[in-house]
Design a protein around this motif. Structure first.
Motif, mmCIF file in Angstrom:
data_model
loop_
_atom_site.group_PDB
_atom_site.id
_atom_site.type_symbol
_atom_site.label_atom_id
_atom_site.label_comp_id
_atom_site.label_asym_id
_atom_site.label_seq_id
_atom_site.Cartn_x
_atom_site.Cartn_y
_atom_site.Cartn_z
ATOM 1 N N ARG A 142 -38.134 30.712 20.668
ATOM 2 C CA ARG A 142 -38.425 31.816 19.754
ATOM 3 C C ARG A 142 -38.315 33.169 20.469
ATOM 4 O O ARG A 142 -37.761 34.130 19.914
ATOM 5 N N ARG A 143 -38.802 33.236 21.705
ATOM 6 C CA ARG A 143 -38.745 34.506 22.440
ATOM 7 C C ARG A 143 -37.312 34.886 22.782
ATOM 8 O O ARG A 143 -36.942 36.068 22.728
ATOM 9 N N LEU A 144 -36.482 33.924 23.126
ATOM 10 C CA LEU A 144 -35.065 34.212 23.373
ATOM 11 C C LEU A 144 -34.413 34.819 22.133
ATOM 12 O O LEU A 144 -33.658 35.793 22.225
ATOM 13 N N ALA A 145 -34.720 34.253 20.974
ATOM 14 C CA ALA A 145 -34.153 34.770 19.729
ATOM 15 C C ALA A 145 -34.644 36.193 19.461
ATOM 16 O O ALA A 145 -33.867 37.056 19.015
ATOM 17 N N GLU A 146 -35.914 36.457 19.734
ATOM 18 C CA GLU A 146 -36.469 37.802 19.507
ATOM 19 C C GLU A 146 -35.813 38.819 20.436
ATOM 20 O O GLU A 146 -35.448 39.934 20.004
ATOM 21 N N LEU A 147 -35.695 38.481 21.708
ATOM 22 C CA LEU A 147 -35.129 39.412 22.678
ATOM 23 C C LEU A 147 -33.664 39.714 22.380
ATOM 24 O O LEU A 147 -33.204 40.843 22.546
ATOM 25 N N ARG A 148 -32.937 38.708 21.893
ATOM 26 C CA ARG A 148 -31.548 38.950 21.522
ATOM 27 C C ARG A 148 -31.465 39.791 20.254
ATOM 28 O O ARG A 148 -30.618 40.691 20.146
ATOM 29 N N ALA A 149 -32.334 39.526 19.292
ATOM 30 C CA ALA A 149 -32.323 40.299 18.047
ATOM 31 C C ALA A 149 -32.671 41.759 18.301
ATOM 32 O O ALA A 149 -32.158 42.660 17.616
ATOM 33 N N ASP A 150 -33.520 42.018 19.295
ATOM 34 C CA ASP A 150 -33.905 43.390 19.638
ATOM 35 C C ASP A 150 -32.886 44.079 20.535
ATOM 36 O O ASP A 150 -33.042 45.258 20.875
ATOM 37 N N GLY A 151 -31.852 43.345 20.946
ATOM 38 C CA GLY A 151 -30.836 43.930 21.812
ATOM 39 C C GLY A 151 -31.249 44.027 23.259
ATOM 40 O O GLY A 151 -30.560 44.676 24.062
ATOM 41 N N VAL A 152 -32.367 43.398 23.628
ATOM 42 C CA VAL A 152 -32.847 43.469 25.008
ATOM 43 C C VAL A 152 -32.108 42.464 25.889
ATOM 44 O O VAL A 152 -31.741 42.764 27.023
ATOM 45 N N LEU A 153 -31.867 41.283 25.377
ATOM 46 C CA LEU A 153 -31.193 40.224 26.129
ATOM 47 C C LEU A 153 -29.731 40.111 25.703
ATOM 48 O O LEU A 153 -29.435 40.037 24.506
ATOM 49 N N TYR A 154 -28.837 40.117 26.683
ATOM 50 C CA TYR A 154 -27.437 39.823 26.411
ATOM 51 C C TYR A 154 -26.910 38.928 27.529
ATOM 52 O O TYR A 154 -27.527 38.795 28.595
ATOM 53 N N PHE A 155 -25.772 38.318 27.277
ATOM 54 C CA PHE A 155 -25.194 37.395 28.247
ATOM 55 C C PHE A 155 -23.886 37.945 28.794
ATOM 56 O O PHE A 155 -23.101 38.570 28.080
ATOM 57 N N ASP A 156 -23.695 37.708 30.068
ATOM 58 C CA ASP A 156 -22.509 38.157 30.780
ATOM 59 C C ASP A 156 -21.933 36.962 31.519
ATOM 60 O O ASP A 156 -22.658 36.010 31.822
ATOM 61 N N VAL A 157 -20.654 36.986 31.811
ATOM 62 C CA VAL A 157 -20.028 35.939 32.607
ATOM 63 C C VAL A 157 -19.476 36.562 33.881
ATOM 64 O O VAL A 157 -18.642 37.466 33.831
ATOM 65 N N ASP A 158 -19.987 36.102 34.998
ATOM 66 C CA ASP A 158 -19.522 36.547 36.304
ATOM 67 C C ASP A 158 -18.476 35.544 36.765
ATOM 68 O O ASP A 158 -18.762 34.346 36.864
ATOM 69 N N TYR A 159 -17.247 35.995 37.002
ATOM 70 C CA TYR A 159 -16.197 35.061 37.375
ATOM 71 C C TYR A 159 -15.312 35.623 38.478
ATOM 72 O O TYR A 159 -15.285 36.826 38.727
ATOM 73 N N ASP A 160 -14.629 34.727 39.137
ATOM 74 C CA ASP A 160 -13.781 35.062 40.266
ATOM 75 C C ASP A 160 -12.517 35.762 39.769
ATOM 76 O O ASP A 160 -11.695 35.160 39.081
ATOM 77 N N LEU A 161 -12.371 37.022 40.136
ATOM 78 C CA LEU A 161 -11.218 37.799 39.667
ATOM 79 C C LEU A 161 -9.887 37.198 40.105
ATOM 80 O O LEU A 161 -8.871 37.370 39.429
#
Length: 349
Positions: free
Chosen positions: A229-248
Motif C-alpha cells: 500500500r505504501r509503495l502505491a501511495e508514494l508512486r501516486a504522490d510522485g515521490v517514488l519512481y523507477f530508473d534502470v542503471d545499465y552498462d552503456l
C-alpha cells in the motif's frame, strides 16, 4: 538515466554498430524503465514471450552487472533542492576528492571530467539552511581543492522517470500504454514528509528496485500488505519512481559529455524543450548561473559528438556560448555507491 539496434543504426539515433543487448533485451529494459516492479508475467505478456524468458534475461543481466532497477525518491516531490556542483582540484588529488564526494549520501552522478582536474556532481539538500551547510562547510576543503561552483537546478526538461531508452522505439505506443503505471497526482510544490520507515524503504529500493515485498517488510517493520500500500501511495504522490542503471557499452556508446549552454532568458524554455527531444540527450535541466542550460549527451564516438554539436546544438534558439567536457571516469550514479557497478548509468547527468 539510449538504444541502438543489434546491427546498424536506428533511424535518427546517434549510435550504431553491434551491441551487447539484442532487441528483446532492449524491450525488457524499456519495460522496466516504465515500471521497475512490473511482474515478469505482465512484461512477458506485453512482449509476447514466456515468463521464463523474461526472468532468465533479467537474472542474467542483473547478475552480470549489465542492468539494475533502482527505486528512487524524486527531489521536487519532497521539496528538496538539487545543486549542480563543479569542483576544481590539483591533478594529483582529483581522484581521491571525487571518491570522497561519491561516498557521501547527499551526492549522486559523481564523475571525473576530461583533464583530470574537475569533478562534476549533483548534491541534494532538504532546505536552504542545509544547502548553506553543504556548500559552505561539508564539501571537501583541502589545499588540493582550488575552486567550487554550485548552481541550483531550476527545472528538469528530461530525466527522472523518463529514461533515454524511451526515445529508442524499442516498444510500440500500444506496449508503452499497457505497461505504463497511472501518472502521479498533480501536486506542484507539494512536499511529502518521509518517516524513518519510509527512508528504510527507499534505502532498500535504491539498492534493488525489485526487492521482494517480504524483504521490504523486514527492512521497514511493516507487513507485506502495508509495504504494498505504501509503495502505491508514494508512486501516486510522485515521490517514488523507477530508473534502470545499465552498462552503456551494451548500447554501443563510447562518449558521454557534460554540456553547459548559455541561453538568452527569453529562449531558455524553448531551447530546453528542443534539447530534451534530441536522441543524444540523456538529461537536460535549467540552472542558475551564466551557463543556464545543462545536458548529459551520449554519442557513439567523438566524430558523432562533433556532428551533434555542430548541427543539433548549433540550431538551438538563443544559444550564446557553449562549454563541453567529456566524462573520463564515472564514480556514482543515481543510487547508493557500490564497489562494482556498470560501466555507466545509461541515463542522464
Amino acid at each position: 538515466m539510449s538504444d541502438v539496434p543489434v546491427q546498424g543504426r536506428a533511424a535518427g539515433h546517434p549510435s550504431g554498430g553491434t551491441t551487447g543487448f539484442d532487441a528483446l533485451d532492449r524491450r525488457l529494459v524499456h519495460a522496466l524503465q516504465l515500471d521497475g516492479r512490473a511482474p515478469f508475467s505482465r512484461i512477458a505478456a506485453v512482449l509476447g514471450v514466456s515468463d521464463q524468458t523474461v526472468a532468465r534475461r533479467y537474472t542474467r543481466h542483473r547478475t552480470n552487472g549489465a542492468l539494475k532497477v533502482l527505486g528512487l525518491a524524486d527531489a521536487r516531490a519532497l521539496g528538496d533542492i538539487e545543486w549542480m556542483v563543479r569542483v576544481q582540484c590539483t591533478p594529483d588529488a582529483a581522484a581521491s576528492v571525487a571518491e570522497a564526494l561519491a561516498r557521501r549520501t547527499d551526492t549522486s552522478w559523481v564523475s571525473l571530467m576530461s583533464g583530470g582536474t574537475e569533478i562534476a556532481a549533483v548534491c541534494r539538500a532538504a532546505s536552504s539552511d542545509d544547502s548553506d551547510a553543504l556548500l559552505l562547510q561539508k564539501l571537501p576543503r583541502t589545499p588540493s581543492v582550488i575552486g567550487v561552483t554550485a548552481h541550483c537546478l531550476l527545472h528538469e526538461f528530461f530525466g527522472g522517470p523518463q529514461g533515454l531508452i524511451s526515445k529508442s522505439g524499442a516498444l510500440t505506443d500500444a506496449q508503452i500504454a499497457e505497461l505504463s503505471p497511472k501518472p502521479p497526482h498533480d501536486q506542484p510544490g507539494a512536499g511529502v514528509t518521509l518517516t524513518d520507515a519510509d527512508r528504510r524503504l527507499f534505502d532498500a529500493l535504491a539498492r534493488d528496485g525489485r526487492t521482494p515485498l517480504g524483504e521490504l517488510a523486514a527492512h521497514t517493520g511493516w507487513s507485506p500488505s502495508t509495504v504494498r500500500r505504501r509503495l502505491a501511495e508514494l508512486r501516486a504522490d510522485g515521490v517514488l519512481y523507477f530508473d534502470v542503471d545499465y552498462d552503456l557499452r551494451q548500447f554501443g556508446y563510447g562518449v558521454m559529455v557534460a554540456l553547459w549552454l548559455s541561453v538568452a532568458p527569453a529562449e531558455l524554455a524553448a531551447a530546453g524543450e528542443a534539447l530534451a527531444a534530441h536522441p543524444e540527450v540523456a538529461f537536460a535541466c535549467a540552472t542558475t548561473g551564466p551557463h543556464n542550460l545543462f545536458a548529459s549527451v551520449l554519442c557513439r564516438n567523438v566524430g558523432a559528438l562533433y556532428s551533434y554539436l555542430t548541427t543539433r546544438v548549433a540550431a538551438l534558439p538563443g544559444v550564446r556560448a557553449m562549454e563541453s567536457a567529456p566524462r573520463i571516469r564515472h564514480l556514482k550514479g543515481p543510487g547508493p555507491l557500490v564497489l562494482t557497478s556498470p560501466a555507466g548509468a545509461g541515463r542522464r547527468r
